[in-house]
Write an enzyme that holds these catalytic residues in place. Structure first.
Site, PDB file in Angstrom:
ATOM      1  N   ARG A 103     -72.705 -24.473  -6.972  1.00 12.66           N
ATOM      2  CA  ARG A 103     -71.857 -23.539  -5.996  1.00 12.66           C
ATOM      3  C   ARG A 103     -72.522 -23.519  -4.836  1.00 12.66           C
ATOM      4  O   ARG A 103     -73.859 -23.256  -4.848  1.00 12.66           O
ATOM      5  CB  ARG A 103     -72.006 -22.015  -6.788  1.00 12.66           C
ATOM      6  CG  ARG A 103     -71.142 -21.122  -5.791  1.00 12.66           C
ATOM      7  CD  ARG A 103     -71.646 -19.614  -6.181  1.00 12.66           C
ATOM      8  NE  ARG A 103     -70.946 -18.952  -5.300  1.00 12.66           N
ATOM      9  CZ  ARG A 103     -71.302 -17.490  -5.022  1.00 12.66           C
ATOM     10  NH1 ARG A 103     -72.530 -17.231  -5.469  1.00 12.66           N
ATOM     11  NH2 ARG A 103     -70.728 -16.614  -4.269  1.00 12.66           N
ATOM     12  N   HIS A 192     -65.560 -16.359  -1.559  1.00 19.81           N
ATOM     13  CA  HIS A 192     -65.152 -16.226  -3.038  1.00 19.81           C
ATOM     14  C   HIS A 192     -63.956 -17.276  -3.041  1.00 19.81           C
ATOM     15  O   HIS A 192     -63.019 -17.023  -3.860  1.00 19.81           O
ATOM     16  CB  HIS A 192     -64.290 -14.837  -3.167  1.00 19.81           C
ATOM     17  CG  HIS A 192     -65.330 -13.702  -3.196  1.00 19.81           C
ATOM     18  ND1 HIS A 192     -65.040 -12.461  -2.884  1.00 19.81           N
ATOM     19  CD2 HIS A 192     -66.682 -13.643  -3.795  1.00 19.81           C
ATOM     20  CE1 HIS A 192     -66.254 -11.646  -3.075  1.00 19.81           C
ATOM     21  NE2 HIS A 192     -67.100 -12.334  -3.556  1.00 19.81           N
ATOM     22  N   ASN A 223     -68.289  -6.343  -7.087  1.00 22.09           N
ATOM     23  CA  ASN A 223     -69.341  -5.351  -6.114  1.00 22.09           C
ATOM     24  C   ASN A 223     -69.015  -5.987  -4.468  1.00 22.09           C
ATOM     25  O   ASN A 223     -68.831  -5.265  -3.825  1.00 22.09           O
ATOM     26  CB  ASN A 223     -70.672  -5.699  -6.601  1.00 22.09           C
ATOM     27  CG  ASN A 223     -71.465  -4.786  -5.841  1.00 22.09           C
ATOM     28  OD1 ASN A 223     -71.313  -3.463  -5.715  1.00 22.09           O
ATOM     29  ND2 ASN A 223     -72.540  -5.313  -5.254  1.00 22.09           N
ATOM     30  N   GLY A 224     -68.751  -7.141  -4.575  1.00 23.61           N
ATOM     31  CA  GLY A 224     -68.194  -7.826  -3.294  1.00 23.61           C
ATOM     32  C   GLY A 224     -66.766  -8.065  -3.506  1.00 23.61           C
ATOM     33  O   GLY A 224     -66.311  -8.108  -4.675  1.00 23.61           O
ATOM     34  N   ARG A 253     -71.168  -2.868   0.783  1.00 24.96           N
ATOM     35  CA  ARG A 253     -70.758  -3.348   2.059  1.00 24.96           C
ATOM     36  C   ARG A 253     -69.726  -2.263   2.653  1.00 24.96           C
ATOM     37  O   ARG A 253     -68.841  -2.035   1.996  1.00 24.96           O
ATOM     38  CB  ARG A 253     -70.372  -4.679   2.222  1.00 24.96           C
ATOM     39  CG  ARG A 253     -71.400  -5.814   1.583  1.00 24.96           C
ATOM     40  CD  ARG A 253     -71.003  -7.079   1.676  1.00 24.96           C
ATOM     41  NE  ARG A 253     -71.920  -8.051   0.950  1.00 24.96           N
ATOM     42  CZ  ARG A 253     -71.484  -8.859   0.115  1.00 24.96           C
ATOM     43  NH1 ARG A 253     -70.257  -8.949  -0.256  1.00 24.96           N
ATOM     44  NH2 ARG A 253     -72.416  -9.981  -0.279  1.00 24.96           N
ATOM     45  N   GLU A 396     -64.678 -18.989 -12.000  1.00 24.66           N
ATOM     46  CA  GLU A 396     -65.333 -19.499 -11.134  1.00 24.66           C
ATOM     47  C   GLU A 396     -65.941 -20.999 -11.394  1.00 24.66           C
ATOM     48  O   GLU A 396     -66.050 -21.948 -10.904  1.00 24.66           O
ATOM     49  CB  GLU A 396     -66.204 -18.774 -10.120  1.00 24.66           C
ATOM     50  CG  GLU A 396     -65.537 -17.712  -9.331  1.00 24.66           C
ATOM     51  CD  GLU A 396     -66.265 -16.845  -8.588  1.00 24.66           C
ATOM     52  OE1 GLU A 396     -66.465 -17.035  -7.257  1.00 24.66           O
ATOM     53  OE2 GLU A 396     -66.794 -15.742  -9.072  1.00 24.66           O
TER      54      GLU A 396
END
Length: 411
Positions: A103, A192, A223-224, A253, A396
């Site tokens: 990744r 993402h 969380n993101g 954020r 993912e």
């Protein structure tokens, strides 16, 4: 590569951690995505005396083994991972290992697809460090360490940004001076991407259609958090921008904010650029609004009558609704909305609140379906809804393995 080389090791290297999965893509091709996962694990707190390695050999009973103690660096971490895999007969020297998939968070505009890594590729990933200073350096360390362990094996980079490179310039460009933007690579990249690619495709499958036939709004809520508008399998807009800060309200954020706030904080509060960066990225979002960034804890506080938690939840949902409306306008016709990631998959109140009141857009949630907990993709909208609302668990690692395997086996 031998004919029976169907295994892919997926590595996600962070600044002080390595997440990994070993998958057999032969089994995945046969439809057994669960059986494809041979081992999973995590090395965390690399460089500390309290380093921890947790390894679960799913192909051999699934009993997790944990070890603690100092792991000096990523090279030592990957050697420890290799030893754990070898103990289960899944070693990195196996002829069944086809490639290692990495990744990589930021690929800029150059990398629009999975890419076999060579020195030129690594130099380009390094060149992008200024726009991904927290992620790309760690990704590079993981790649170089894996190359040293298996220099003969294909190493493939799968980029978080790649899925979003199909956005038209009207969506990707910011309205600032073009020369300045180009000189400093300022544009919307999005993140993402592997999750949005996987979930949009799985949503089409859930509807019994090909990805090319479906328009999907994907809400990746962890969380993101990020949203994307996917037309016929191609991303046409996404909420994150030059960095992962833009867009939805997240755990820590801020998401969308007037850029003049940064000037105001510098001039009036005397804050430095680094202090403002830390404020917006690490001390804002749900955490900044109510002191918690865990949606489960926020919902518990709301049930107890906590007004700050209730306001944080309302702000979070308000932003979701804005993006649902905006991306409905961008797509023109929406076939499905898909919720995914930790909050999206598990927080039924978030899904219900985000869709509530959007009946004129064809969206509705069935309360009984929404309350069901499952690890399987599922619809939570009533039969009469014009737009399907789905919960689609993301994967993912499987997506990275799929793209890696497809690349190294292409004739």
């Amino acid at each position: 590569m031998t004919a029976n080389a169907t295994r892919i090791l997926v590595l996600n290297s962070g600044s002080s951690s390595v997440k990994y999965q070993l998958l057999d893509m032969g089994k995945a091709a046969d439809g057994d995505s669960a059986g494809a996962r041979l081992a999973v694990g995590l090395v965390e707190r690399i460089g500390e005396a309290t380093s921890r390695l947790a390894h679960t050999p799913l192909a051999a009973g699934g009993q997790t083994r944990e070890t603690t103690g100092p792991i000096a660096d990523h090279q030592a971490a990957l050697k420890a991972v290799a030893e754990e895999l070898a103990a289960d007969g899944l070693g990195l020297d196996s002829p069944e290992l086809a490639a290692i998939g990495h990744r990589v968070v930021h690929g800029g505009l150059k990398f629009t697809a999975p890419t076999v890594i060579d020195e030129a590729v690594l130099k380009e990933i390094e060149r992008l460090v200024p726009v991904a200073p927290l992620h790309n350096p760690a990704n590079i360390v993981g790649i170089r360490t894996a190359q040293a362990l298996r220099p003969d094996l294909p190493q493939v980079a799968v980029f978080d940004t790649a899925f979003h490179t199909t956005m038209p310039e009207s969506a990707a460009r910011y309205a600032i001076d073009v020369e300045t933007a180009d000189a400093h690579r300022i544009r919307r990249y999005g993140f993402h991407g592997t999750s949005h690619a996987y979930v949009s495709r799985r949503t089409a499958e859930l509807l019994g259609k090909a990805p090319e036939e479906v328009n999907v709004i994907v809400l990746h809520l962890g969380n993101g958090a990020s949203a994307s508008a996917v037309r016929g399998g191609r991303c046409v807009d996404t909420s994150m921008g030059l960095t992962p800060l833009e867009g939805l309200v997240m755990g820590t954020r801020s998401g969308d904010i007037d850029p003049a706030v940064t000037f105001h904080l510098k001039r009036v509060a005397g804050m430095s650029a680094d202090e403002i960066d830390e404020l917006l990225n690490k001390k804002s979002g749900l955490l900044g609004l109510c002191g918690d960034n865990d949606m489960r804890e926020i919902r518990r506080r709301i049930d107890e009558g906590d007004e700050r938690a209730a306001l944080a939840f309302d702000i979070y949902v308000h932003r979701l609704k804005k993006y649902l409306g905006a991306y409905t306008a961008v797509l023109g016709k929406v076939d499905a909305v898909a919720f995914t990631a930790g909050v999206g998959e598990n927080a039924a109140p978030v899904r219900a609140a985000a869709i509530a009141g959007l009946e004129e857009l064809g969206m509705a949630v069935d309360a009984s379906l929404n309350a069901v907990r499952s690890d399987e993709p599922r619809l939570i909208s009533p039969d009469y809804a014009r737009v399907a609302v789905a919960v689609v668990p993301t994967d993912e690692e499987l997506e990275i393995a799929r793209q890696t395997y497809a690349l190294v086996t292409a004739s």
